[in-house]
Write a protein that holds these residues in place. Structure first.
Motif, short mmCIF file in Angstrom:
data_model
loop_
_atom_site.label_atom_id
_atom_site.label_comp_id
_atom_site.label_asym_id
_atom_site.label_seq_id
_atom_site.Cartn_x
_atom_site.Cartn_y
_atom_site.Cartn_z
N GLY A 1 0.81 -1.20 0.00
CA GLY A 1 0.00 0.00 0.00
C GLY A 1 0.85 1.26 0.00
N THR A 2 0.56 2.18 0.90
CA THR A 2 1.31 3.45 0.95
C THR A 2 2.59 3.34 1.77
N GLY A 3 2.99 2.11 2.11
CA GLY A 3 4.35 1.87 2.56
C GLY A 3 4.68 1.99 4.02
N GLU A 4 3.68 2.11 4.90
CA GLU A 4 4.01 2.35 6.30
C GLU A 4 4.87 1.24 6.92
N HIS A 5 4.58 -0.01 6.60
CA HIS A 5 5.35 -1.10 7.22
C HIS A 5 6.72 -1.27 6.57
N THR A 6 6.79 -1.02 5.27
CA THR A 6 8.10 -1.02 4.60
C THR A 6 8.99 0.06 5.20
N LEU A 7 8.44 1.24 5.37
CA LEU A 7 9.22 2.36 5.91
C LEU A 7 9.58 2.12 7.37
N MET A 8 8.70 1.49 8.11
CA MET A 8 8.99 1.15 9.50
C MET A 8 10.21 0.23 9.58
N ALA A 9 10.23 -0.78 8.72
CA ALA A 9 11.37 -1.70 8.70
C ALA A 9 12.64 -0.98 8.25
N ALA A 10 12.52 -0.16 7.22
CA ALA A 10 13.69 0.55 6.71
C ALA A 10 14.24 1.53 7.74
N ALA A 11 13.35 2.18 8.48
CA ALA A 11 13.78 3.16 9.48
C ALA A 11 14.57 2.51 10.60
N SER A 12 14.39 1.20 10.80
CA SER A 12 15.16 0.51 11.83
C SER A 12 16.47 -0.06 11.30
N GLY A 13 16.79 0.30 10.05
CA GLY A 13 18.07 -0.09 9.47
C GLY A 13 18.03 -1.33 8.62
N LEU A 14 16.85 -1.87 8.36
CA LEU A 14 16.74 -3.09 7.57
C LEU A 14 16.60 -2.77 6.08
N ASP A 15 17.00 -3.72 5.26
CA ASP A 15 16.84 -3.62 3.80
C ASP A 15 15.41 -4.00 3.47
N ALA A 16 14.57 -3.02 3.15
CA ALA A 16 13.13 -3.24 3.04
C ALA A 16 12.61 -2.95 1.64
N THR A 17 11.79 -3.88 1.15
CA THR A 17 11.15 -3.76 -0.16
C THR A 17 9.65 -3.93 0.01
N GLY A 18 8.86 -3.07 -0.63
CA GLY A 18 7.42 -3.20 -0.64
C GLY A 18 6.93 -3.44 -2.05
N ILE A 19 5.97 -4.35 -2.21
CA ILE A 19 5.37 -4.58 -3.53
C ILE A 19 3.86 -4.41 -3.45
N ASP A 20 3.30 -3.90 -4.55
CA ASP A 20 1.86 -3.70 -4.64
C ASP A 20 1.52 -3.45 -6.10
N LEU A 21 0.25 -3.65 -6.46
CA LEU A 21 -0.22 -3.33 -7.80
C LEU A 21 -0.87 -1.95 -7.88
N ALA A 22 -1.09 -1.31 -6.75
CA ALA A 22 -1.75 0.00 -6.73
C ALA A 22 -0.71 1.09 -6.97
N ALA A 23 -0.68 1.59 -8.20
CA ALA A 23 0.35 2.56 -8.58
C ALA A 23 0.28 3.84 -7.74
N GLY A 24 -0.92 4.31 -7.48
CA GLY A 24 -1.07 5.53 -6.69
C GLY A 24 -0.54 5.36 -5.28
N ALA A 25 -0.77 4.18 -4.69
CA ALA A 25 -0.27 3.91 -3.34
C ALA A 25 1.25 3.87 -3.33
N LEU A 26 1.85 3.27 -4.36
CA LEU A 26 3.31 3.22 -4.43
C LEU A 26 3.91 4.61 -4.58
N GLN A 27 3.26 5.46 -5.33
CA GLN A 27 3.73 6.84 -5.46
C GLN A 27 3.68 7.55 -4.12
#
Length: 202
Positions: free
Chosen positions: A51-77
Motif C-alpha cells: 500500500g502506501t508503505g508504512e510497514h516497509t518504511l517502519m522496517a527501513a527506518a530501523s536499518g533493515l533492507d526493506a522492499t514493498g510490492i503492490d499493484l496499486a500505482a497511486g499507493a506506491l507513489q
C-alpha cells in the motif's frame, strides 16, 4: 456512495487507493509496530501488498533492507513520497503478489498486513506457496488479517476463522502462533478484530 468497508482490499482489478480505504491509517498497524519494536523483523524484509508503505518504511527506518510490492500505482507513489519526506531509504516495486514466486529474490522476513484475507481460497494457496519460495529456510512470515470474531458495525469483508488461516500453512511451514488482536481502521473507532499469525519457513 460506496461503502468503504466493501472495497476489495488490494484488488488486482482496481486501485483501492482511489479514496482512502479503511486500513490506510497513516501509520503502521499497532500489532506490526509491536513486532518491530520487539526485534522480530530481521535481515531483508519484503512487505507484500505494501500500500502506501508504512510497514516497509517502519522496517527501513530501523536499518533493515526493506522492499514493498503492490499493484496499486497511486499507493506506491504515495509510499515513495513518504520515503523522501522522512529521509528513509526503501524500495517500492509495482508487482503482482500472486507472482511473488517469480520475484527472483530471497528474504529473511515477509510482512502481510491485511492482504492475505482478500484472496479467494484458491488464490490464497498460490500466494502462500509463493511466499514460501521467496523466504529463506528459517525465515519468518507475519500475517495480520481480519477475524470472524469481528461482529460490530460496520461489518468488514474477507473475515477468516482461525481454522481458515491455519489451514493455509501446513505444507512447508511451521505455524508458531495465531493470536487474537485488533487492527486499526479509519472507519471503526474501536478497530477491527484480527488475527496475528507468525510462521517459519521450513
Amino acid at each position: 456512495m460506496t461503502d468503504p468497508c466493501a472495497v476489495h482490499a488490494h484488488s488486482r482489478s482496481a486501485d483501492p487507493y482511489v479514496g482512502r480505504p479503511p486500513w490506510d491509517i497513516g501509520a503502521p498497524q499497532p500489532a506490526m509496530l509491536t513486532l518491530a519494536q520487539n526485534g522480530a523483523f530481521r535481515g531483508r524484509v519484503l512487505d507484500v501488498g505494501c500500500g502506501t508503505g508504512e510497514h516497509t518504511l517502519m522496517a527501513a527506518a530501523s536499518g533493515l533492507d526493506a522492499t514493498g510490492i503492490d499493484l496499486a500505482a497511486g499507493a506506491l507513489q504515495a509510499a515513495e513520497r513518504k520515503a523522501h519526506h522522512r529521509g528513509v531509504r526503501a524500495r517500492f516495486v509495482h508487482y503482482d503478489a500472486l507472482r511473488v514466486a517469480e520475484f527472483g529474490e530471497t528474504f529473511d522476513t515477509v510482512l502481510d498486513s491485511l492482504f492475505l484475507h482478500a484472496f479467494t481460497a484458491a488464490d490464497r494457496a498460490v500466494y502462500v506457496n509463493g511466499l514460501r519460495t521467496v523466504l529463506r529456510p528459517g525465515g519468518r512470515l507475519f500475517v495480520l488479517c481480519y477475524s470472524d470474531r469481528h461482529t460490530s458495525e460496520p461489518d468488514v469483508p474477507h473475515k477468516l476463522s482461525q481454522n481458515n488461516l491455519e489451514s493455509g500453512f501446513t505444507d512447508g511451514w511451521a505455524l508458531e502462533s495465531v493470536k487474537p488482536t485488533v487492527c486499526s481502521s479509519n472507519v471503526h473507532a474501536d478497530g477491527i478484530a484480527a488475527w496475528l499469525a507468525t510462521c517459519t519457513r521450513i
